[in-house]
Design an enzyme around this catalytic site. Structure first.
Site, short mmCIF file in Angstrom:
data_model
loop_
_atom_site.label_atom_id
_atom_site.label_comp_id
_atom_site.label_asym_id
_atom_site.label_seq_id
_atom_site.Cartn_x
_atom_site.Cartn_y
_atom_site.Cartn_z
N LYS A 10 0.81 -1.22 0.00
CA LYS A 10 0.00 0.00 0.00
C LYS A 10 0.85 1.27 0.00
O LYS A 10 0.31 2.36 -0.15
CB LYS A 10 -0.93 0.01 1.22
CG LYS A 10 -1.99 -1.07 1.16
CD LYS A 10 -2.91 -0.99 2.35
CE LYS A 10 -3.95 -2.10 2.29
NZ LYS A 10 -4.83 -2.07 3.46
N CYS A 11 2.15 1.13 0.16
CA CYS A 11 3.06 2.27 0.26
C CYS A 11 3.72 2.55 -1.09
O CYS A 11 4.36 1.67 -1.67
CB CYS A 11 4.13 1.97 1.31
SG CYS A 11 5.47 3.18 1.37
N GLY A 12 3.58 3.76 -1.59
CA GLY A 12 4.15 4.13 -2.88
C GLY A 12 5.67 4.01 -2.91
O GLY A 12 6.23 3.50 -3.89
#
Length: 114
Positions: A10-12
């Site tokens: 979920k983390c860019g």
């Protein structure tokens, strides 16, 4: 070369770091979704030591209750214990290779250990 990334999909920044690793030839990549399979306290301590940072430098503040819990002022043992019991507190992504460990923020820091 073997590389292990402690990843949050979920983390860019974590996704960008993973993309760098996936696009390099000769990388034997292990992806660990640390929210599902958190590292042990010992492994986390070893990762930070090998990266040359203190646990507080690997503490995720954004989107967590770390401030409310007083963790930025806590000692290393308390921070590690909190991270193991609540892995969302681990800043990501951490990458480990035979050349070292980096907290890859920004994602280009991964190139230092490849």
């Amino acid at each position: 070369m073997k590389a292990t990334i402690w990843h949050n999909p979920k983390c860019g920044t974590s996704r960008k770091t993973l993309a760098i690793l996936e696009n390099l030839s000769g990388i034997d990549l292990e992806v660990i979704e640390y929210l599902k399979r958190p590292p042990t306290r010992e492994k986390l301590a070893q990762l930070y030591a090998d990266a040359g940072i203190a646990p507080k430098d690997g503490l995720r503040l954004r989107g967590t209750d770390a401030e409310e819990r007083g963790l930025p002022q806590a000692n290393a043992d308390a921070i590690l214990e909190a991270m193991v019991s609540d892995p969302i507190l681990i800043e990501r992504p951490l990458v480990e290779t035979e050349k070292g460990v980096r907290l890859c923020r920004p994602q280009d820091r991964v190139l230092e250990i490849l």
